[in-house]
Design an enzyme around this catalytic site. Structure first.
Site, PDB file in Angstrom:
ATOM      1  N   SER A 124     -66.369 -66.809 -26.105  1.00 56.63           N
ATOM      2  CA  SER A 124     -66.025 -66.306 -24.764  1.00 56.63           C
ATOM      3  C   SER A 124     -67.183 -66.722 -23.869  1.00 56.63           C
ATOM      4  O   SER A 124     -68.280 -66.979 -24.371  1.00 56.63           O
ATOM      5  CB  SER A 124     -65.935 -64.778 -24.810  1.00 56.63           C
ATOM      6  OG  SER A 124     -65.987 -64.210 -23.516  1.00 56.63           O
TER       7      SER A 124
ATOM      8  N   TYR B 202     -68.871 -56.224 -27.731  1.00 56.46           N
ATOM      9  CA  TYR B 202     -68.139 -57.496 -27.610  1.00 56.46           C
ATOM     10  C   TYR B 202     -69.094 -58.626 -27.198  1.00 56.46           C
ATOM     11  O   TYR B 202     -69.067 -59.716 -27.790  1.00 56.46           O
ATOM     12  CB  TYR B 202     -67.031 -57.318 -26.569  1.00 56.46           C
ATOM     13  CG  TYR B 202     -66.138 -58.530 -26.364  1.00 56.46           C
ATOM     14  CD1 TYR B 202     -65.072 -58.782 -27.220  1.00 56.46           C
ATOM     15  CD2 TYR B 202     -66.357 -59.416 -25.299  1.00 56.46           C
ATOM     16  CE1 TYR B 202     -64.243 -59.880 -27.016  1.00 56.46           C
ATOM     17  CE2 TYR B 202     -65.534 -60.509 -25.090  1.00 56.46           C
ATOM     18  CZ  TYR B 202     -64.473 -60.744 -25.953  1.00 56.46           C
ATOM     19  OH  TYR B 202     -63.661 -61.829 -25.748  1.00 56.46           O
TER      20      TYR B 202
HETATM   21  N1  LIG Z   1     -58.156 -63.003 -22.908  1.00 55.11           N
HETATM   22  C1  LIG Z   1     -59.352 -63.250 -22.449  1.00 55.11           C
HETATM   23  O1  LIG Z   1     -59.657 -63.035 -21.265  1.00 55.11           O
HETATM   24  C2  LIG Z   1     -60.397 -63.836 -23.364  1.00 55.11           C
HETATM   25  C3  LIG Z   1     -61.557 -64.369 -22.780  1.00 55.11           C
HETATM   26  C4  LIG Z   1     -62.540 -64.904 -23.597  1.00 55.11           C
HETATM   27  C5  LIG Z   1     -62.348 -64.944 -24.967  1.00 55.11           C
HETATM   28  N2  LIG Z   1     -61.205 -64.416 -25.502  1.00 55.11           N
HETATM   29  C6  LIG Z   1     -61.090 -64.476 -26.952  1.00 55.11           C
HETATM   30  O2  LIG Z   1     -59.875 -65.115 -27.306  1.00 55.11           O
HETATM   31  C7  LIG Z   1     -59.465 -64.681 -28.596  1.00 55.11           C
HETATM   32  C8  LIG Z   1     -58.016 -64.246 -28.546  1.00 55.11           C
HETATM   33  O3  LIG Z   1     -57.890 -63.103 -27.702  1.00 55.11           O
HETATM   34  P1  LIG Z   1     -56.581 -62.780 -26.853  1.00 55.11           P
HETATM   35  O4  LIG Z   1     -57.005 -62.660 -25.456  1.00 55.11           O
HETATM   36  O5  LIG Z   1     -55.501 -63.700 -27.230  1.00 55.11           O
HETATM   37  O6  LIG Z   1     -56.319 -61.292 -27.383  1.00 55.11           O
HETATM   38  P2  LIG Z   1     -55.047 -60.620 -28.023  1.00 55.11           P
HETATM   39  O7  LIG Z   1     -55.424 -59.183 -28.172  1.00 55.11           O
HETATM   40  O8  LIG Z   1     -53.813 -60.978 -27.285  1.00 55.11           O
HETATM   41  O9  LIG Z   1     -54.959 -61.312 -29.467  1.00 55.11           O
HETATM   42  C9  LIG Z   1     -55.828 -61.020 -30.519  1.00 55.11           C
HETATM   43  C10 LIG Z   1     -55.018 -61.040 -31.811  1.00 55.11           C
HETATM   44  O10 LIG Z   1     -55.924 -60.815 -32.907  1.00 55.11           O
HETATM   45  C11 LIG Z   1     -55.268 -59.979 -33.840  1.00 55.11           C
HETATM   46  N3  LIG Z   1     -56.233 -59.292 -34.684  1.00 55.11           N
HETATM   47  C12 LIG Z   1     -57.027 -58.236 -34.350  1.00 55.11           C
HETATM   48  N4  LIG Z   1     -57.756 -57.860 -35.402  1.00 55.11           N
HETATM   49  C13 LIG Z   1     -57.424 -58.679 -36.436  1.00 55.11           C
HETATM   50  C14 LIG Z   1     -57.851 -58.758 -37.789  1.00 55.11           C
HETATM   51  N5  LIG Z   1     -58.738 -57.910 -38.287  1.00 55.11           N
HETATM   52  N6  LIG Z   1     -57.317 -59.735 -38.571  1.00 55.11           N
HETATM   53  C15 LIG Z   1     -56.382 -60.598 -38.074  1.00 55.11           C
HETATM   54  N7  LIG Z   1     -55.943 -60.540 -36.788  1.00 55.11           N
HETATM   55  C16 LIG Z   1     -56.459 -59.585 -35.997  1.00 55.11           C
HETATM   56  C17 LIG Z   1     -54.473 -59.011 -32.975  1.00 55.11           C
HETATM   57  O11 LIG Z   1     -53.434 -58.356 -33.704  1.00 55.11           O
HETATM   58  C18 LIG Z   1     -53.951 -59.925 -31.878  1.00 55.11           C
HETATM   59  O12 LIG Z   1     -52.692 -60.475 -32.201  1.00 55.11           O
HETATM   60  C19 LIG Z   1     -60.449 -63.569 -28.979  1.00 55.11           C
HETATM   61  O13 LIG Z   1     -61.466 -64.105 -29.793  1.00 55.11           O
HETATM   62  C20 LIG Z   1     -61.017 -63.147 -27.654  1.00 55.11           C
HETATM   63  O14 LIG Z   1     -62.275 -62.530 -27.783  1.00 55.11           O
HETATM   64  C21 LIG Z   1     -60.233 -63.862 -24.743  1.00 55.11           C
END
Ligand SMILES: NC(=O)c1ccc[n+]([C@@H]2O[C@H](COP(=O)([O-])OP(=O)(O)OC[C@H]3O[C@@H](n4cnc5c(N)ncnc54)[C@H](O)[C@@H]3O)[C@@H](O)[C@H]2O)c1
Length: 251
Positions: A142, A155
């Site tokens: 991120s 986080y």
């Molecule tokens: N959305 C944003 O703004 C953003 C920004 C920067 C980074 N990210 C990163 O992107 C990645 C995806 O996030 P997202 O925004 O799609 O979130 P999201 O919550 O939509 O998806 C995350 C997924 O991970 C799964 N998950 C959680 N714990 C788990 C575990 N122990 N084992 C297997 N699966 C598990 C959840 O069920 C979910 O489907 C993450 O690493 C997040 O930190 C997101």
């Protein structure tokens, strides 16, 4: 196609960026192993890929559990014979809490998923990749892996850890054919942050206002970049953090 005949494992593929990357990888010719703890979300992603005539295998597993991770890798190798790419994408957020507001249990759970989960899956795959002399890790960090103020204290710590771990992976294994890249999105429209934006959470509103491009990112934009970074065209990109954030982190 960018990922023709590659086999990729993508964690957290039942939602958001994991789903978008799984679909994009399949469109670019990869066979995808979809992982999540959410079986329903996973089934939806698998269906979307099958609708595109892609090849997908879903495996429900908790990435913070060593046995479940090893079983998943064994199943993937049994089914496809190899894994070329690992997208360590699954993670959780503890809202936008400061250190004093985070309980020890929340801290431990977040670190177990966001940091230990990346290490466990990486180590389960590395022996196979080292044996064949090639393997690629796209670790979804991120911009919170390089700056503060875009998430909670746990986080931000976890994402800095992912960036550091990725650098060391490249340092230790690059000469043996391993590439590891941190992909660092800014605020992107997924379930992880949408609740905060919909409810006009003060921290989220502040973040959106600070994005020079004037908007949050779309999951597909991260997915296009990820597919390129995972492809052989990105062969000389190793160990570094690559941002996609509309300029969110430039000031
Ligand atoms: N959305 C944003 O703004 C953003 C920004 C920067 C980074 N990210 C990163 O992107 C990645 C995806 O996030 P997202 O925004 O799609 O979130 P999201 O919550 O939509 O998806 C995350 C997924 O991970 C799964 N998950 C959680 N714990 C788990 C575990 N122990 N084992 C297997 N699966 C598990 C959840 O069920 C979910 O489907 C993450 O690493 C997040 O930190 C997101």
């Amino acid at each position: 196609m960018l990922l023709q005949d590659k086999v990729a494992i993508i964690t957290g593929a039942g939602s958001g960026l994991g789903r978008a990357q799984a679909i994009e990888y399949a469109k670019e010719g990869a066979k995808v192993i979809l992982n999540d703890v959410n079986a329903e979300g996973l089934a939806q992603t698998e269906q979307l890929i099958k609708d595109l005539k892609g090849i997908a295998l879903s495996i429900v597993a908790d990435i913070s559990n060593k046995e479940e991770v090893q079983d998943m890798v064994n199943k993937a190798l049994e089914e496809f014979g190899t894994v070329d790419i690992c997208v360590n994408n699954a993670a959780v957020l503890a809202d936008f809490k400061a250190s004093l507001d985070i309980t020890e249990a929340e801290w431990d759970r977040l670190m177990a998923i966001n940091v230990k989960g990346v290490y466990l899956l990486t180590n389960a795959l590395l022996p196979h990749m080292l044996e064949k002399g090639k393997g690629t890790f796209i670790n979804i960090a991120s911009i919170g892996g390089t700056i503060a103020g875009v998430g909670d204290a746990a986080y931000i710590t976890s994402k800095h850890a992912v960036v550091g771990y990725t650098k060391q992976l490249a340092f230790d294994y690059a000469k043996k054919g391993i590439r590891a890249v941190s992909l660092c999105p800014g605020l992107t429209d997924t379930a992880m942050v949408r609740y905060a934006i919909d409810e006009e959470h003060p921290a989220a509103v502040r973040q959106v206002a600070a994005i020079p491009s004037g908007r949050i990112g779309r999951p597909e934009e991260v997915a296009y970049f990820s597919a390129y970074l995972a492809s052989d065209k990105a062969d000389h990109i190793n160990g570094v953090e690559m941002k996609i954030d509309g300029g969110q982190s430039i000031h």
